[in-house]
Design a protein around this motif. Structure first.
Motif, PDB file in Angstrom:
ATOM      1  N   PRO A  11       0.811  -1.224   0.000  1.00  0.00           N
ATOM      2  CA  PRO A  11       0.000   0.000   0.000  1.00  0.00           C
ATOM      3  C   PRO A  11       0.839   1.266   0.000  1.00  0.00           C
ATOM      4  O   PRO A  11       0.507   2.235  -0.696  1.00  0.00           O
ATOM      5  N   ALA A  12       1.931   1.293   0.771  1.00  0.00           N
ATOM      6  CA  ALA A  12       2.765   2.498   0.818  1.00  0.00           C
ATOM      7  C   ALA A  12       3.379   2.787  -0.543  1.00  0.00           C
ATOM      8  O   ALA A  12       3.453   3.947  -0.978  1.00  0.00           O
ATOM      9  N   ASP A  13       3.825   1.743  -1.243  1.00  0.00           N
ATOM     10  CA  ASP A  13       4.412   1.937  -2.567  1.00  0.00           C
ATOM     11  C   ASP A  13       3.367   2.416  -3.564  1.00  0.00           C
ATOM     12  O   ASP A  13       3.649   3.273  -4.415  1.00  0.00           O
ATOM     13  N   ASP A  15       0.666   4.152  -2.866  1.00  0.00           N
ATOM     14  CA  ASP A  15       0.361   5.554  -2.560  1.00  0.00           C
ATOM     15  C   ASP A  15       1.467   6.479  -3.062  1.00  0.00           C
ATOM     16  O   ASP A  15       1.188   7.576  -3.578  1.00  0.00           O
ATOM     17  N   ALA A  16       2.716   6.051  -2.911  1.00  0.00           N
ATOM     18  CA  ALA A  16       3.828   6.879  -3.394  1.00  0.00           C
ATOM     19  C   ALA A  16       3.756   7.049  -4.906  1.00  0.00           C
ATOM     20  O   ALA A  16       3.988   8.150  -5.435  1.00  0.00           O
ATOM     21  N   GLU A 385      -5.639  14.313   6.978  1.00  0.00           N
ATOM     22  CA  GLU A 385      -5.370  12.959   6.500  1.00  0.00           C
ATOM     23  C   GLU A 385      -6.425  12.523   5.490  1.00  0.00           C
ATOM     24  O   GLU A 385      -6.113  11.892   4.475  1.00  0.00           O
ATOM     25  N   LYS A 389      -5.731  11.455   1.686  1.00  0.00           N
ATOM     26  CA  LYS A 389      -6.113  10.130   1.186  1.00  0.00           C
ATOM     27  C   LYS A 389      -6.938  10.241  -0.089  1.00  0.00           C
ATOM     28  O   LYS A 389      -6.673   9.559  -1.089  1.00  0.00           O
ATOM     29  N   THR A 392      -4.991  11.741  -3.043  1.00  0.00           N
ATOM     30  CA  THR A 392      -4.043  10.768  -3.576  1.00  0.00           C
ATOM     31  C   THR A 392      -4.739   9.752  -4.470  1.00  0.00           C
ATOM     32  O   THR A 392      -4.198   9.326  -5.495  1.00  0.00           O
TER      33      THR A 392
END
Length: 427
Positions: A11-13, A15-16, A385, A389, A392
């Protein structure tokens, strides 16, 4: 040799990557605005010398208007444009809770309604699909293996001391604490009324006769031992044999005669006992006292400990063995049930109807609670936040609004200027 780099699915990748794509699209949309501004400035400065640049200026002017308007619209969703607290801007952070409630209501009414659930389930042969899947090689064993693993894992997580206390509490509350006498008396009445005790009496008499046959000397000296010592020994044997024969004859008479006086006496005694167990305080108190003596505290704890330990050990051992009887029989039973469902259309229809009814009940009962998960989750989010979200996730697509606004504005400006020029030239 070139080795392909695997795409990360964390998930972090993701989002990036979305943020990088959002920045690229913002840069593109802003660049188009800047290009339109430069074209407008140049064409405005030179349109007196080159009249045809008026069309270019009008297109650039329309492009700037469209780009700025759509920039304002997109920006107003997430924040205050240029930091100015203009009414009805920064919609997401300021109206986050209302958006969550609206989204929850939308899911509740449009996705969790009885009609929607019933329609969706009616489109699928749920029981047939599940049964066909279970009939495929290995699937029934897989289900049993997963369920067994879950049970074994759960058993490993449970604290033995707490479970013993829980078992003891259950035994004490639901077994020991309630009065035994009245329920036993009522059960006895029902058994006597149905005549069910006759089979038990017959079985007892059969076993007694078998025991007498196997142990002919069991009654030796029971009567002869009380005869005078001067009696000859053969008389003792005759007496013992006679008693043995008469006892067997009595047992046979009672066994073969449903109306024998011994049976009637037993029926009367059992009927009286059943009545006293329900209505006689002394009999009830006597049974309760006997129960209390039999199940004093140490014995209850010992019973609870042994029951839990035995049940836990037996369950874990049986479910941990892939080739064990329990898992093999469970797999076979599951596959057999699936085959029966597959072969019986009426059974499938009945199961589907029950599944649909259960789903409708669950949805109608808990749909508000399910939808409230969305509402409460959104309400718990921090406004900044939440904005980050959502931007993004959808911000890249929203930049196309700015790009389209720039293009449409340019075309609109050009069209308006062209029409105005033609109309002015006509007059």
């Amino acid at each position: 040799m070139v080795t392909a780099t695997p795409v990360s699915t964390a998930p972090a990748d993701r989002d990036a990557e979305r943020r990088r794509a959002l920045r690229r699209m913002k840069l593109l949309a802003t660049s188009l605005l800047a290009v339109a501004a430069v074209i407008f400035a140049v064409s405005f400065a030179l349109q007196d010398r080159y009249p045809w640049l008026g069309f270019v200026r009008a297109a650039a002017e329309g492009a700037m208007v469209g780009a700025l308007a759509d920039w304002f619209a997109v920006t107003a969703l997430f924040r205050y444009p240029l930091g100015l607290r203009i009414p009805h801007t920064a919609i997401i952070p300021t109206r986050k809770d209302e958006i969550g409630e609206t989204l929850g209501e939308f899911v509740e009414t449009e996705f969790l309604s009885d009609d929607v659930v019933a329609t969706r389930l009616a489109a699928y042969d749920v029981s047939g699909a599940v049964s066909r899947w279970l009939m495929e090689p290995g699937n029934a064993q897989r289900v049993v293996a997963e369920a067994s693993g879950a049970v074994v894992g759960l058993a490993g997580l449970l604290d033995d001391d707490r479970m013993r206390e829980a078992v003891e509490a259950v035994v004490r509350t639901h077994v020991i604490a309630p009065e035994w006498a009245p329920p036993i008396g009522r059960l006895g009445e029902r058994i006597l009324a149905s005549g069910g005790h006759h089979d038990a009496v017959d079985l007892l008499l059969d076993r007694l006769d078998d025991w007498l046959v196997i142990h002919p000397d069991a009654l030796s000296n029971l009567v002869s031992g009380r005869l005078p010592s001067w009696m000859p020994s053969f008389v003792d044997r005759l007496v013992d044999e006679r008693v043995h024969q008469e006892l067997r004859r009595f047992v046979a008479d009672v066994r073969n005669d449903p109306t024998h006086r011994a049976r009637r006496a037993l029926d009367g005694y059992l009927a009286e006992l059943s009545d006293r167990l329900q209505h006689d305080p002394e009999t009830i108190a006597g049974l309760e006292a006997a129960k209390a003596r039999a199940f004093d505290d140490p014995r209850i704890r010992e019973l609870a400990a042994s029951a839990w330990s035995a049940a836990r050990t037996a369950a874990v051992d049986a479910l941990s063995d892939p080739d064990g009887v329990v898992r093999q029989r469970a797999s076979a039973a599951l596959a057999d049930a699936a085959a029966r469902v597959t072969a019986d259309p009426q059974l499938r229809a009945s199961l589907d109807e029950r599944i649909s009814g259960a789903a409708r009940y669950l949805v109608s009962t808990y749909r508000h609670d399910i939808a409230s998960v969305i509402t409460e989750t959104v309400r718990a989010w921090d406004p900044a936040e939440t904005t980050d979200k959502i931007e993004t996730q959808v911000g890249r697509d929203l930049q196309f609004i700015r790009i389209n606004g720039t293009v449409v504005g340019a075309l609109a400006g050009l069209a308006i200027y062209t029409v105005a020029t033609l109309v002015a030239g006509a007059f």
